[in-house]
Write a protein that holds these residues in place. Structure first.
Motif, mmCIF file in Angstrom:
data_model
loop_
_atom_site.group_PDB
_atom_site.id
_atom_site.type_symbol
_atom_site.label_atom_id
_atom_site.label_comp_id
_atom_site.label_asym_id
_atom_site.label_seq_id
_atom_site.Cartn_x
_atom_site.Cartn_y
_atom_site.Cartn_z
ATOM 1 N N PHE A 1 58.295 50.414 53.358
ATOM 2 C CA PHE A 1 57.402 50.662 54.533
ATOM 3 C C PHE A 1 56.583 52.132 54.162
ATOM 4 N N LEU A 2 57.519 53.026 53.754
ATOM 5 C CA LEU A 2 56.903 54.132 53.645
ATOM 6 C C LEU A 2 55.885 54.579 52.423
ATOM 7 N N PRO A 3 56.276 53.833 51.315
ATOM 8 C CA PRO A 3 55.076 53.683 50.118
ATOM 9 C C PRO A 3 53.981 53.388 50.369
ATOM 10 N N ALA A 4 53.828 52.021 51.016
ATOM 11 C CA ALA A 4 52.591 51.555 51.680
ATOM 12 C C ALA A 4 51.799 52.603 52.661
ATOM 13 N N LEU A 5 52.615 52.714 53.427
ATOM 14 C CA LEU A 5 51.936 53.783 54.283
ATOM 15 C C LEU A 5 51.455 55.070 53.610
ATOM 16 N N GLY A 6 52.328 55.596 52.698
ATOM 17 C CA GLY A 6 51.945 56.773 51.940
ATOM 18 C C GLY A 6 50.524 56.434 51.132
ATOM 19 N N MET A 7 50.349 55.409 50.805
ATOM 20 C CA MET A 7 49.187 55.115 50.003
ATOM 21 C C MET A 7 48.025 54.746 51.024
ATOM 22 N N ALA A 8 48.123 54.308 52.061
ATOM 23 C CA ALA A 8 47.044 54.079 53.110
ATOM 24 C C ALA A 8 46.667 55.525 53.685
ATOM 25 N N ALA A 9 47.767 56.219 53.861
ATOM 26 C CA ALA A 9 47.571 57.645 54.443
ATOM 27 C C ALA A 9 46.624 58.747 53.749
ATOM 28 N N SER A 10 47.013 58.320 52.280
ATOM 29 C CA SER A 10 46.214 59.124 51.174
ATOM 30 C C SER A 10 44.881 58.725 51.325
ATOM 31 N N LEU A 11 44.564 57.453 51.178
ATOM 32 C CA LEU A 11 43.077 56.941 51.138
ATOM 33 C C LEU A 11 42.348 57.279 52.327
ATOM 34 N N SER A 12 43.208 57.251 53.399
ATOM 35 C CA SER A 12 42.461 57.538 54.836
ATOM 36 C C SER A 12 42.083 58.875 54.985
ATOM 37 N N ILE A 13 43.151 59.881 54.333
ATOM 38 C CA ILE A 13 42.746 61.316 54.462
ATOM 39 C C ILE A 13 41.596 61.872 53.547
ATOM 40 N N LEU A 14 41.484 61.258 52.405
ATOM 41 C CA LEU A 14 40.191 61.345 51.446
ATOM 42 C C LEU A 14 38.979 60.941 52.014
ATOM 43 N N VAL A 15 39.112 59.884 52.790
ATOM 44 C CA VAL A 15 37.873 59.399 53.657
ATOM 45 C C VAL A 15 37.546 60.266 54.830
ATOM 46 N N MET A 16 38.426 60.521 55.512
ATOM 47 C CA MET A 16 38.109 61.494 56.750
ATOM 48 C C MET A 16 37.543 62.866 56.185
ATOM 49 N N LEU A 17 37.907 63.287 55.020
ATOM 50 C CA LEU A 17 37.555 64.628 54.677
ATOM 51 C C LEU A 17 35.885 64.393 54.015
ATOM 52 N N GLN A 18 35.385 63.201 53.986
ATOM 53 C CA GLN A 18 34.077 63.095 53.474
ATOM 54 C C GLN A 18 32.850 63.637 54.413
ATOM 55 N N PRO A 19 32.918 63.677 55.757
ATOM 56 C CA PRO A 19 33.731 63.113 56.932
ATOM 57 C C PRO A 19 33.493 61.638 57.096
ATOM 58 N N ASP A 20 34.368 60.722 57.274
ATOM 59 C CA ASP A 20 34.141 59.330 57.863
ATOM 60 C C ASP A 20 35.125 59.046 58.787
ATOM 61 N N ALA A 21 35.252 59.283 59.818
ATOM 62 C CA ALA A 21 36.549 58.881 60.571
ATOM 63 C C ALA A 21 36.535 57.365 60.974
ATOM 64 N N GLY A 22 35.345 56.747 60.969
ATOM 65 C CA GLY A 22 35.508 55.230 61.269
ATOM 66 C C GLY A 22 36.139 54.485 60.334
ATOM 67 N N SER A 23 35.693 54.742 59.320
ATOM 68 C CA SER A 23 36.151 54.097 57.876
ATOM 69 C C SER A 23 37.813 54.341 57.711
#
Length: 202
Positions: A1-23
């Motif tokens: 559970f944690l490795p999969a969640l960590g990967m998704a969280a890493s991608l989401s944080i990078l996308v949020m910093l663009q910033p693109d909260a929707g994606s």
């Protein structure tokens, strides 16, 4: 559970910093769906949501332009020539379409009245040109794709194939609902394109 969640969280944080909260939220939603289909424990999913949701809400309201989008969503007519201009023009485009529309390529909204008519608000252009009946037809076609994809996910005997199809179905469904929700004034503006319609290789 944690490795999969960590990967998704890493991608989401990078996308949020663009910033693109929707994606970023879209990535997290697809991840949660795939983890649920894969058999993740409801307790783990629930605790993750309780932890992540306040952080996401804080991030969204921390930026002035995102707060403005929320206020505009609540009352676009408060500033119809400023912050609410795009939403008001979307309403007007849909209203002008009537039952059958003015004809394909005959709409006026895309001629400098409606911002982003080729991406985020293309459904408003479609509603003006094809009317309510055309818009319902497009929704029915989306429904068929979603139903068939969901059926494949349920009947697939290969676990990877089931996860892949569940993720695709969630991504497609949420992106469609997000785009239509914005165009119809049911959600704040997020900048999500409409799959198969918006320009840009969707």
């Amino acid at each position: 559970f944690l490795p999969a969640l960590g990967m998704a969280a890493s991608l989401s944080i990078l996308v949020m910093l663009q910033p693109d909260a929707g994606s970023a939220l879209l990535i997290l939603a697809v991840t949660f769906t795939v983890l649920t289909v894969a058999g993740a424990r409801p307790f783990h999913l629930g605790m993750t949501m309780v932890t992540v949701l306040p952080l996401v809400v804080t991030f969204i309201i921390s930026a002035g332009y995102r707060r403005q989008r929320l206020l505009t969503f609540l009352d676009p007519w408060a500033d119809p020539e400023g912050a609410g201009f795009q939403m008001v023009q979307s309403y007007l485009s849909l209203a002008q379409g009537g039952w059958t529309g003015g004809g394909l390529m005959q709409g006026n909204a895309k001629l400098h009245f409606l911002p982003a008519p080729h991406t985020d608000f293309i459904f408003a252009v479609l509603g003006e040109e094809l009317g309510l009946l055309g818009a319902i037809t497009v929704l029915a076609l989306f429904g068929i794709i979603f139903w068939r994809a969901s059926r494949i996910a349920v009947l697939c005997k290969d676990p990877f194939g089931a996860y892949l199809t569940a993720g695709f179905t969630t991504l497609l469904g949420l992106q469609i609902l997000g785009n239509l929700g914005v165009v119809l004034g049911l959600l704040p503006t997020k900048g999500l394109p409409l799959p198969f319609f918006s320009a840009g290789g969707s």
